[in-house]
Design a protein around this motif. Structure first.
Motif, PDB file in Angstrom:
ATOM      1  N   SER A   4      33.477  42.732  41.012  1.00  0.00           N
ATOM      2  CA  SER A   4      33.707  43.352  39.711  1.00  0.00           C
ATOM      3  C   SER A   4      34.370  42.306  38.814  1.00  0.00           C
ATOM      4  CB  SER A   4      34.611  44.575  39.865  1.00  0.00           C
ATOM      5  OG  SER A   4      35.932  44.163  40.157  1.00  0.00           O
ATOM      6  N   PRO A   5      34.333  42.503  37.500  1.00  0.00           N
ATOM      7  CA  PRO A   5      34.977  41.531  36.608  1.00  0.00           C
ATOM      8  C   PRO A   5      36.457  41.326  36.926  1.00  0.00           C
ATOM      9  CG  PRO A   5      33.569  42.986  35.351  1.00  0.00           C
ATOM     10  CD  PRO A   5      33.592  43.523  36.761  1.00  0.00           C
ATOM     11  N   VAL A   6      37.150  42.397  37.308  1.00  0.00           N
ATOM     12  CA  VAL A   6      38.573  42.271  37.629  1.00  0.00           C
ATOM     13  C   VAL A   6      38.748  41.455  38.906  1.00  0.00           C
ATOM     14  CG1 VAL A   6      40.642  43.553  38.307  1.00  0.00           C
ATOM     15  CG2 VAL A   6      39.192  44.414  36.471  1.00  0.00           C
ATOM     16  N   GLU A   7      37.936  41.756  39.934  1.00  0.00           N
ATOM     17  CA  GLU A   7      38.024  41.005  41.184  1.00  0.00           C
ATOM     18  C   GLU A   7      37.663  39.548  40.964  1.00  0.00           C
ATOM     19  OE1 GLU A   7      35.336  43.404  43.455  1.00  0.00           O
ATOM     20  OE2 GLU A   7      36.969  44.365  44.549  1.00  0.00           O
ATOM     21  N   ALA A   8      36.655  39.282  40.137  1.00  0.00           N
ATOM     22  CA  ALA A   8      36.245  37.902  39.862  1.00  0.00           C
ATOM     23  C   ALA A   8      37.364  37.139  39.154  1.00  0.00           C
ATOM     24  CB  ALA A   8      34.969  37.886  39.026  1.00  0.00           C
ATOM     25  N   ALA A   9      38.014  37.787  38.188  1.00  0.00           N
ATOM     26  CA  ALA A   9      39.119  37.137  37.474  1.00  0.00           C
ATOM     27  C   ALA A   9      40.280  36.868  38.421  1.00  0.00           C
ATOM     28  CB  ALA A   9      39.577  38.011  36.309  1.00  0.00           C
ATOM     29  N   LEU A  10      40.580  37.825  39.289  1.00  0.00           N
ATOM     30  CA  LEU A  10      41.648  37.643  40.268  1.00  0.00           C
ATOM     31  C   LEU A  10      41.310  36.489  41.212  1.00  0.00           C
ATOM     32  CD1 LEU A  10      44.286  38.564  41.584  1.00  0.00           C
ATOM     33  CD2 LEU A  10      42.947  40.200  42.914  1.00  0.00           C
ATOM     34  N   TYR A  11      40.058  36.439  41.670  1.00  0.00           N
ATOM     35  CA  TYR A  11      39.623  35.366  42.558  1.00  0.00           C
ATOM     36  C   TYR A  11      39.781  34.003  41.874  1.00  0.00           C
ATOM     37  CZ  TYR A  11      36.589  32.282  45.199  1.00  0.00           C
ATOM     38  OH  TYR A  11      36.103  31.225  45.895  1.00  0.00           O
ATOM     39  N   ARG A  12      39.336  33.911  40.618  1.00  0.00           N
ATOM     40  CA  ARG A  12      39.446  32.628  39.902  1.00  0.00           C
ATOM     41  C   ARG A  12      40.900  32.206  39.755  1.00  0.00           C
ATOM     42  NH1 ARG A  12      35.330  34.915  36.936  1.00  0.00           N
ATOM     43  NH2 ARG A  12      36.768  35.603  35.313  1.00  0.00           N
ATOM     44  N   GLU A  13      41.774  33.154  39.440  1.00  0.00           N
ATOM     45  CA  GLU A  13      43.193  32.830  39.264  1.00  0.00           C
ATOM     46  C   GLU A  13      43.810  32.378  40.583  1.00  0.00           C
ATOM     47  OE1 GLU A  13      46.508  31.927  37.245  1.00  0.00           O
ATOM     48  OE2 GLU A  13      44.612  32.532  36.368  1.00  0.00           O
ATOM     49  N   LEU A  14      43.485  33.083  41.668  1.00  0.00           N
ATOM     50  CA  LEU A  14      43.998  32.675  42.979  1.00  0.00           C
ATOM     51  C   LEU A  14      43.469  31.294  43.369  1.00  0.00           C
ATOM     52  CD1 LEU A  14      43.821  36.012  44.972  1.00  0.00           C
ATOM     53  CD2 LEU A  14      45.876  34.780  44.274  1.00  0.00           C
ATOM     54  N   LYS A  15      42.224  31.021  43.023  1.00  0.00           N
ATOM     55  CA  LYS A  15      41.651  29.701  43.317  1.00  0.00           C
ATOM     56  C   LYS A  15      42.388  28.614  42.534  1.00  0.00           C
ATOM     57  CE  LYS A  15      37.322  27.209  43.591  1.00  0.00           C
ATOM     58  NZ  LYS A  15      35.879  27.237  43.360  1.00  0.00           N
TER      59      LYS A  15
END
Length: 118
Positions: free
Chosen positions: A58-69
């Motif tokens: 989802s867009p929220v999960e993708a944004a969270l993933y990018r930030e964690l990366k």
């Protein structure tokens, strides 16, 4: 509107049946759904590419993933510089302070609230 015709070369005319346990089936279905695919297409992709299809986030999960990366990349760069002894000496005091805070947090998390029986 009807389905478009498939070339004879691209037609799937052979069928391979496999038996799965309930657990295996549940895993295949869950992975396929997370990838936005049917279980058959998911298995076909793995068999012929040797790679798991990417998960659809989802867009929220993708944004969270990018930030964690990003955080992980920064942490890796910092760790690399520290290992090379390439950091300002002023950071040493903060490093000691952070270590003490981390030790305190770990002790609080692992403590059962009872005094030491020494």
């Amino acid at each position: 509107m009807s389905r478009p015709k498939v070339n004879d070369i691209d037609k799937r005319i052979f069928q391979v049946n496999i038996r799965l346990t309930e657990t295996e089936h549940a895993k295949a279905v869950a992975h396929a759904q997370a990838s936005g695919m049917t279980p058959a297409n998911w298995i076909r992709r793995i068999v012929f590419t040797g790679k798991f299809p990417p998960l659809k986030l989802s867009p929220v999960e993708a944004a969270l993933y990018r930030e964690l990366k990003r955080i992980g990349v920064n942490l890796n760069q910092i760790t690399h510089r520290i290992n090379l002894r390439e950091f300002p000496k002023e950071y040493l005091a903060q490093q000691v302070e952070l270590k003490e805070a981390l030790d305190y947090i770990l002790k609080a998390l692992t403590s059962d609230g009872e005094p030491d029986q020494g």
